[in-house]
Write an enzyme that holds these catalytic residues in place. Structure first.
Site, short mmCIF file in Angstrom:
data_model
loop_
_atom_site.label_atom_id
_atom_site.label_comp_id
_atom_site.label_asym_id
_atom_site.label_seq_id
_atom_site.Cartn_x
_atom_site.Cartn_y
_atom_site.Cartn_z
N LEU A 43 40.96 43.42 34.47
CA LEU A 43 40.05 44.81 33.73
C LEU A 43 40.80 45.84 33.75
O LEU A 43 40.36 46.44 32.64
CB LEU A 43 38.91 43.66 34.33
CG LEU A 43 38.07 42.18 34.12
CD1 LEU A 43 36.93 42.55 34.61
CD2 LEU A 43 38.48 42.48 32.44
N ARG A 337 26.01 41.03 50.19
CA ARG A 337 26.83 40.08 51.12
C ARG A 337 27.42 40.72 52.19
O ARG A 337 27.99 39.65 53.40
CB ARG A 337 28.69 40.81 50.13
CG ARG A 337 28.10 40.03 48.24
CD ARG A 337 29.62 40.03 48.21
NE ARG A 337 28.65 39.73 46.42
CZ ARG A 337 30.28 39.95 45.58
NH1 ARG A 337 31.29 40.74 45.74
NH2 ARG A 337 29.57 39.02 44.38
#
Length: 666
Positions: A43, A337
């Site tokens: 990306l 997370r």
């Protein structure tokens, strides 16, 4: 060398605009005479290459895969963040900025993170224009879901394959430029060294992985966008080819490496099933929107499940411990997370794990299936629907949202997650550390830039879910194309860079000598033997929790393993042919150096923050205990020949627009 971050002055919200107004530009006619190399076509690299070529620069791209479409960015599942406030739930640029700084445990640069939040909305517009098939809600507007560590819904998604769809958008933009002749695409080529001429990055040495030919490529600037180094752990959610080589080679040429110990452990991965595995599979964090995480309340039940005497569906509601909802009531299953990962480890270490190895917890969709089914029955005006009808309708809703993830889980585990809870356990996923860059994304080597996960700049000590895709595309589409022009404005009269210089000669000879040494080593053990052993040291001693003794042991063990590797690794085949063992060996050689610096960085940081959890520094409740007085800085390491000799340079972090406080998700 002092670290000059080149941070613009003035109010935070005006800094990026002011900076763009102040930097030098290159006019379109002059861009045609300037060459840029982009290493990595995920990306960040793909979007940077497409945009730079669109602007008029001559771009060369390099990737070791057979196509840019195979970049590991395709593996991202859950979504991409942007502050568009489509839900009307109170989102804003400032709130995205705040959540990202807080999520990173106050260890990232305010200026970079605010810019990231500021350009995030443009990314969505760009991708929609490219045809990225984002999910839409009933009225046709783009849909959003929530991710860990935030109280709003700002994550745009395309089922569970967001990364793939975004990459296809960037790849199509790249392809257009390849067709125009503005991008020369070198697939199945691996960068093995950086060439510096008169103090500036002027090219790379690459190996053609099909013919084995060592090649020289020159440019006026080099962009490294080669992702993270999670595979230093051997088992991770990364593609097996993902490596640190390009980033490590520029580090050895003078680019500082920042915060190597900041690694993200992702809480929702399919658990390890045995020693035969070569990688782990991610289950998107988006599943925590609807899945509830639990373990049995009693150790007897956990033991019965582990031995196959009980099924999880036999446990009643009051026999289950929904431990995230219990410990963090305001965020519940959507804590960040690092918090979710440590909580799962704590329960499993205490004896409540639910698979044969005792290292798994449940992610259960039963409640969501029944909730959505009841809602659907009401919409369709079904009076007194049976449980079976409700379940069937609910499963269809879940399938529409997460179908490909459920399918993937069933293929790997051979259990139907619609009928029985998924088993998950934390695994190495993303690296927040990386090459140090300034506000312009330039490394400490003039003319050498790092973008996306390869740099350290935006996520601090812990990345919030759906922020990786945001950073990669922000860097590639909206930051680097501006900032690189400021540097290249001095090169409009330079002309093409020759590859016949002594600097190219030296770099090529350096690459050849390393590869020759590996091929002629005549050892007895394959590359994976050493990689697996390195991974075990890293996971056991530099993994989800760390302490002084383990880190000191890890440094000694990695050093000894590195020496053994160079004595005893066996690389079959030759240099001038396809040789995947040679590719692996060169990458593992770099991991064996990085691993030691990683442990050294973790040892020097006497605090816990984000994904870096030192057992000596925790609150009575077992949460991370930061030391803002002594460690509120970026640790940037300068290469001095051996990881043990690396020199620390500190970039102090200043928070003027945000109140620094202990992170709480309770």
């Amino acid at each position: 060398m002092s670290l000059d971050s080149k941070l613009p002055k003035g109010p935070l919200a005006d800094k990026w605009t002011k900076h763009k107004n102040d930097i030098d530009l290159v006019n379109p006619a002059n861009k045609r005479n300037i060459d840029v190399i982009v290493v990595g076509t995920g990306l960040a690299g793909g979007s940077a290459a497409a945009t730079l070529a669109e602007l008029g620069y001559n771009v060369k791209t390099f990737c070791y895969q057979d196509s840019p479409r195979r970049a590991h960015s395709i593996a991202a599942q859950g979504g991409i963040n942007a502050a568009k406030n489509y839900q009307g739930d109170g989102d804003s640029t400032y709130r995205l900025f705040y959540d990202t700084i807080k999520g990173g445990d106050y260890r990232s640069r305010e200026e970079n993170v605010y810019r990231l939040a500021e350009v995030s909305g443009n990314i969505i517009d760009q991708c929609v224009a490219q045809g990225v098939p984002f999910a839409r809600e009933y009225g046709g507007l783009l849909d959003n879901r929530s991710f860990g560590g935030v109280l709003v819904s700002r994550t745009f998604y395309a089922k569970g394959q967001t990364g793939q769809q975004l990459l296809l958008g960037a790849y199509s933009a790249m392809n257009r430029q390849i067709n125009r002749g503005k991008i020369k695409s070198y697939n199945r080529h691996e960068m093995l060294d950086l060439v510096i001429v008169n103090g500036k990055a002027r090219g790379i040495i690459a190996r053609d992985l099909v013919s084995g030919e060592i090649q020289r490529h020159s440019a006026h600037a080099v962009v490294v966008a080669t992702g993270g180094y999670g595979n230093v752990f051997f088992l991770s959610t990364n593609a097996m080819g993902s490596n640190v080589t390009a980033a490590w080679k520029i580090h050895k040429r003078g680019a500082y490496f920042a915060n190597p110990c900041y690694t993200q452990i992702h809480p929702t991965c399919i658990p390890v099933s045995g020693d035969h595995q070569s990688k782990l599979t991610l289950m998107s964090e988006s599943l925590r929107n609807d899945g509830r995480i639990w373990v049995p309340k009693s150790k007897e039940d956990a033991e019965a499940i582990r031995t196959g005497k009980k099924r999880p569906t036999e446990l009643k509601e009051d026999e289950r411990d929904y431990y995230l909802e219990r410990r963090y009531p305001s965020f519940g299953n959507l804590v960040p997370r690092d918090v979710a990962s440590r909580a799962a480890k704590e329960r499993c270490d205490a004896g409540y794990g639910v698979n044969k190895t005792g290292e798994a917890v449940y992610l259960d969709f039963e409640a969501a299936i029944m909730r959505y089914g009841s809602e659907q029955a009401a919409i369709e005006d079904i009076q007194n629907p049976s449980k079976e009808v409700i379940r069937e309708m609910g499963e269809k809703v879940i399938e529409a949202k997460y179908g490909n993830l459920f399918q993937m889980y069933e293929k790997i585990v051979d259990e139907n997650p619609y009928k029985t809870p998924m088993m998950i356990y934390p695994a190495v996923h993303y690296t927040m550390g990386g090459v140090w860059v300034d506000y312009d994304l330039q490394t400490t080597i003039p003319g050498c830039y790092a973008a996306g996960e390869a740099n350290f700049s935006d996520h601090g000590a812990n990345r919030l879910g759906a922020s990786a895709l945001m950073q990669g595309l922000a860097d590639g589409y909206f930051v680097l194309p501006y900032t690189i022009g400021d540097y290249l404005a001095d090169d409009i009269r330079t002309g093409p860079i020759s590859t016949d210089s002594p600097e190219f000669e030296e770099a090529e000879n350096n690459v050849r000598s390393i590869l020759d040494k590996l091929i002629n080593n005549n050892g007895t053990k394959p590359v994976d033997h050493f990689h697996k052993r390195l991974g075990k040291i890293m996971w056991n001693k530099c993994g989800m929790s760390r302490n002084e003794k383990d880190l000191k042991d890890a440094i000694d063990e990695i050093k000894a393993l590195r020496e053994e590797f160079w004595k005893d690794v066996k690389v079959p085949g030759g240099l001038n042919e396809v040789n995947q063992e040679l590719e692996k060996a060169a990458r593992v050689a770099d991991f064996l150096e990085l691993g030691e610096l990683f442990a050294k960085d973790a040892l020097h940081r006497n605090e816990s923050c984000g994904g870096h959890f030192r057992e000596e520094y925790q609150t009575p409740e077992g949460e991370a205990l930061r030391d803002d007085e002594n460690f509120m800085y970026v640790a940037s390491w300068e290469y001095k020949g051996e990881p043990a000799d690396a020199v620390l340079h500190k970039e102090e972090l200043n928070y003027e627009n945000i109140e620094v406080k202990t992170r709480s998700y309770k």
